[in-house]
Design an enzyme around this catalytic site. Sequence first.
Site, PDB file in Angstrom:
ATOM      1  N   HIS A 239      -9.756   1.283   5.063  1.00  0.00           N
ATOM      2  CA  HIS A 239      -8.327   1.590   5.736  1.00  0.00           C
ATOM      3  C   HIS A 239      -8.448   2.348   6.784  1.00  0.00           C
ATOM      4  O   HIS A 239      -9.275   3.224   6.865  1.00  0.00           O
ATOM      5  CB  HIS A 239      -7.177   1.846   4.748  1.00  0.00           C
ATOM      6  CG  HIS A 239      -5.686   1.783   5.139  1.00  0.00           C
ATOM      7  ND1 HIS A 239      -5.554   2.874   6.101  1.00  0.00           N
ATOM      8  CD2 HIS A 239      -4.719   1.070   5.063  1.00  0.00           C
ATOM      9  CE1 HIS A 239      -3.978   2.940   6.431  1.00  0.00           C
ATOM     10  NE2 HIS A 239      -3.777   1.328   5.903  1.00  0.00           N
TER      11      HIS A 239
ATOM     12  N   ASN B 260       0.864  -1.280  -0.001  1.00  0.00           N
ATOM     13  CA  ASN B 260      -0.046  -0.020   0.145  1.00  0.00           C
ATOM     14  C   ASN B 260       1.031   1.427  -0.009  1.00  0.00           C
ATOM     15  O   ASN B 260       1.512   1.594   0.812  1.00  0.00           O
ATOM     16  CB  ASN B 260      -1.197  -0.011   1.139  1.00  0.00           C
ATOM     17  CG  ASN B 260      -1.824   1.177   1.217  1.00  0.00           C
ATOM     18  OD1 ASN B 260      -1.790   1.886   0.389  1.00  0.00           O
ATOM     19  ND2 ASN B 260      -2.281   1.335   2.539  1.00  0.00           N
TER      20      ASN B 260
ATOM     21  N   GLU C  43      -5.297  -4.252  11.277  1.00  0.00           N
ATOM     22  CA  GLU C  43      -4.440  -3.386  11.356  1.00  0.00           C
ATOM     23  C   GLU C  43      -4.845  -2.457  12.597  1.00  0.00           C
ATOM     24  O   GLU C  43      -5.594  -1.508  12.242  1.00  0.00           O
ATOM     25  CB  GLU C  43      -4.273  -2.514   9.995  1.00  0.00           C
ATOM     26  CG  GLU C  43      -5.555  -2.236   9.260  1.00  0.00           C
ATOM     27  CD  GLU C  43      -5.454  -1.135   8.278  1.00  0.00           C
ATOM     28  OE1 GLU C  43      -4.450  -0.678   8.009  1.00  0.00           O
ATOM     29  OE2 GLU C  43      -6.506  -0.364   8.244  1.00  0.00           O
TER      30      GLU C  43
HETATM   31  P1  PGA Z   1       2.884   0.765   7.969  1.00  0.00           P
HETATM   32  O1  PGA Z   1       1.485   0.886   7.311  1.00  0.00           O
HETATM   33  O2  PGA Z   1       3.513  -0.535   7.258  1.00  0.00           O
HETATM   34  O3  PGA Z   1       3.426   1.997   7.236  1.00  0.00           O
HETATM   35  O4  PGA Z   1       2.798   0.619   9.369  1.00  0.00           O
HETATM   36  C1  PGA Z   1       0.530  -0.238   7.519  1.00  0.00           C
HETATM   37  C2  PGA Z   1      -0.922   0.108   7.260  1.00  0.00           C
HETATM   38  O5  PGA Z   1      -1.160   0.943   6.780  1.00  0.00           O
HETATM   39  O6  PGA Z   1      -1.699  -1.029   7.852  1.00  0.00           O
END
Ligand code: PGA
Length: 251
Positions: free
Chosen positions: A96, A9, A166
Amino acid sequence: MSKTIIVANWKMNPVTWREAKKLFESTKKAVEKTKNSSVIVAPPVIFLRGLSGTYRGSRVAFAVQNGHFKTNGAHTGEISLAQSKDAHASYVIIGHVERRASGETNDDAGKKAAGALALKMIPILCVGESERTESGEQFNVVREQIRAGLADVPASALGRVILVYEPLWTIGTNTTMNPSEMHQMAIFMRKCVVETHGGGGRALKILYGGGVDGKSAEVMLREGDVCGFLVGRASLNASEFAKLLQAIENV
Ligand code: PGA
């Protein structure tokens, strides 16, 4: 053995088309050196067609980071799932936490998930609490996000859905969640889906997102009961991303 799913992402990065092409080149190279991962790149939508239109390989698939469930119409500033599919996105990230923070509701997530499936796209539905307290409130938050997100998804389509846990407090940090806590959460998430959709919920694909890098990924994959990761920062750095893919290669 099924492949480890990695959702890269990119969020609102990089700034220029030139940098996006360069990042995609290094991503492709890293993927080609591995066998056991299935990589889905979610670039900012303005770069999507430019990248997908010239990609001739089969190891990388494309996602959008959001999409409107309606096909077209008077929705200034929006991009529909149907338009995204036409630009070769076969996956869509839904709910998200960064989008939920700017107003995306559980109900929106449900419409997007059903809309994606109707177009034969794969919804990547993100769930997770924004803060962790001693009261166990995270379980209520996650249960409700799953219920609403999958409300219009028939049990027969569960195999085409990816869920991501997450927790906000790990995103953008160098802390990943403890794998045994992730394991507990994965069991809980499956139980929620079994309650609403029946036994097919047991085979649900669950990913973890938040602070993942090569070091944390290996142990999370072994002990966290997940089949992959949604990766933010580590997907923006060519050598970090290559390290991550290498680390999970032999798990
Ligand atoms: P990150 O983002 O790997 O930068 O912590 C993860 C996410 O957005 O779930």
